[in-house]
Write an enzyme that holds these catalytic residues in place. Structure first.
Site, PDB file in Angstrom:
ATOM      1  N   ASN A 277     -56.039 -85.080   0.700  1.00  0.00           N
ATOM      2  CA  ASN A 277     -55.091 -84.008   0.388  1.00  0.00           C
ATOM      3  C   ASN A 277     -53.664 -84.399   0.720  1.00  0.00           C
ATOM      4  OD1 ASN A 277     -57.138 -82.260  -0.402  1.00  0.00           O
ATOM      5  ND2 ASN A 277     -57.271 -81.256   1.599  1.00  0.00           N
TER       6      ASN A 277
ATOM      7  N   ASP B 247     -50.689 -82.794   2.394  1.00  0.00           N
ATOM      8  CA  ASP B 247     -50.451 -81.665   3.284  1.00  0.00           C
ATOM      9  C   ASP B 247     -48.978 -81.282   3.295  1.00  0.00           C
ATOM     10  OD1 ASP B 247     -53.083 -81.466   3.980  1.00  0.00           O
ATOM     11  OD2 ASP B 247     -52.872 -82.322   5.984  1.00  0.00           O
TER      12      ASP B 247
ATOM     13  N   GLY C 157     -56.461 -83.733   4.528  1.00  0.00           N
ATOM     14  CA  GLY C 157     -57.810 -83.605   3.989  1.00  0.00           C
ATOM     15  C   GLY C 157     -58.799 -84.016   5.058  1.00  0.00           C
TER      16      GLY C 157
ATOM     17  N   ASN D  39     -58.605 -87.614   7.014  1.00  0.00           N
ATOM     18  CA  ASN D  39     -58.378 -87.582   8.457  1.00  0.00           C
ATOM     19  C   ASN D  39     -59.492 -88.302   9.207  1.00  0.00           C
ATOM     20  OD1 ASN D  39     -56.128 -85.963   7.953  1.00  0.00           O
ATOM     21  ND2 ASN D  39     -57.215 -84.059   8.410  1.00  0.00           N
TER      22      ASN D  39
ATOM     23  N   ASN E 252     -68.157 -76.095  14.429  1.00  0.00           N
ATOM     24  CA  ASN E 252     -67.469 -75.467  15.550  1.00  0.00           C
ATOM     25  C   ASN E 252     -68.222 -74.184  15.911  1.00  0.00           C
ATOM     26  OD1 ASN E 252     -66.538 -73.328  13.878  1.00  0.00           O
ATOM     27  ND2 ASN E 252     -64.646 -74.424  13.404  1.00  0.00           N
TER      28      ASN E 252
ATOM     29  N   GLY F 258     -63.461 -76.458  20.959  1.00  0.00           N
ATOM     30  CA  GLY F 258     -62.026 -76.424  21.215  1.00  0.00           C
ATOM     31  C   GLY F 258     -61.706 -76.794  22.648  1.00  0.00           C
TER      32      GLY F 258
ATOM     33  N   ASP G  48     -49.689 -78.766  17.644  1.00  0.00           N
ATOM     34  CA  ASP G  48     -50.224 -78.656  16.283  1.00  0.00           C
ATOM     35  C   ASP G  48     -51.700 -79.023  16.326  1.00  0.00           C
ATOM     36  OD1 ASP G  48     -50.823 -78.666  13.602  1.00  0.00           O
ATOM     37  OD2 ASP G  48     -49.400 -80.221  13.043  1.00  0.00           O
TER      38      ASP G  48
ATOM     39  N   ASP H  10     -61.192 -83.090  12.919  1.00  0.00           N
ATOM     40  CA  ASP H  10     -61.441 -84.288  12.112  1.00  0.00           C
ATOM     41  C   ASP H  10     -61.219 -85.551  12.935  1.00  0.00           C
ATOM     42  OD1 ASP H  10     -61.794 -82.554   9.933  1.00  0.00           O
ATOM     43  OD2 ASP H  10     -59.665 -82.661   9.423  1.00  0.00           O
TER      44      ASP H  10
END
Length: 290
Positions: free
Chosen positions: A10, A12, A38, A42, A179, A207, A232, A238
């Site tokens: 992708n 971004d 993407g 990644n 996740n 996380g 960020d 990924d």
């Protein structure tokens, strides 16, 4: 040993915003940037920077040659990336001051390649190799079925989550990555508990709470997340998965591979961007020595 990645590529577009927009609100971005992303790209970049031999299978549109160049410079074998007539996949990513994001995704060329293309890319793959997959491309089930027939290990990230897609992949997956939210969505959709999923390995990312490794329904390894201040979080998962796949390919134990991935993603979230923000192996090793 080679990691084959049938993965999205992708473009971004990042927009730094003072807050996430409310319905109907027009909001001026404070900053804009463009980079490679993407989930597939990644993960390929992460695995390559971790020291694995990576071949990416996918497609870009007429404006996507620079994406291939970035992947090549990162150490990814790009011979199996084809050119499509439709536009390269792209994502518009909003990032707030806390580093959280909202993403609008357009699949584009990621769904514009053929089964023959995938079969050709896997023609020389064998039992020592691994196929990595996500939900941002076409032909995931077909590719996984072919990989299993060759004795390859199949690692599947069920993201972006679609219950029907995930269910279709379970019988051809050796390692399912979810996740916490995706894990709940999948078990709800199937009406079973997490321990009842018919997949040899389930890797749950949590996380800031780390990650859990389950084999045939039994938790066998758990690693904490490293404490950092994120700017960020885009692509952190990924980065983690790409490093874990590389670690396993290099003979690490699940716990060692997850610790490597946790360190890599900890570094990544302290930087803006996606693929270009993924750290090198030297950076990760130095981080782990602190």
């Amino acid at each position: 040993m080679t990691l084959f990645n049938l993965g999205s590529i992708n473009i971004d577009n990042f927009y730094r915003v003072p807050h996430m927009p409310a319905p109907g609100e027009t909001l001026a971005a404070e900053e804009h940037s463009v980079g490679l992303g993407g989930k597939g790209a990644n993960q390929s970049v992460a695995s390559a920077r971790a020291g694995a031999q990576v071949r990416h299978i996918g497609a870009v549109g007429p404006e996507g040659d620079w994406c291939i160049e970035v992947l090549t410079k990162a150490g990814v074998d790009t011979r199996h990336i084809t050119r499509a007539e439709v536009a390269t996949g792209h994502a518009n990513i909003l990032i707030d001051p806390e580093g959280e994001n909202q993403i609008i995704l357009y699949p584009g060329a990621n769904r514009a390649f053929s089964q023959d293309h995938v079969a050709g890319a896997l023609s020389d793959a064998g039992p020592d190799d691994t196929l990595i997959l996500q939900n941002e491309t076409a032909l995931t089930v077909e590719a996984a079925t072919l990989a299993k027939s060759k004795g390859m290990r199949v690692i599947y990230s069920a993201a972006p989550f679609v219950a029907e897609d995930a269910k279709a992949m379970l019988s051809v997956t050796d390692m399912l990555v979810l996740n916490e939210v995706e894990a709940q969505q999948l078990t709800d959709a199937l009406g079973v508990g997490l321990a009842d999923l018919e997949v040899p390995v389930v890797l749950i990312t949590k996380g800031a709470d780390g990650a859990v490794w389950m084999e045939y329904g039994v938790e066998t390894a758990r690693v904490p997340a490293f404490s950092v201040t994120p700017v960020d979080t885009t692509g952190a998962g990924d980065c983690f998965i790409g490093y874990v796949a590389a670690g396993l390919d290099q003979g690490m134990s699940p716990e060692e591979a997850m610790r490597l991935g946790s360190a890599a993603s900890a570094i990544k979230v302290t930087r803006f961007g996606t693929a270009d923000a993924i750290p090198t192996r030297d950076e990760v090793d130095h981080f782990l020595q602190k």
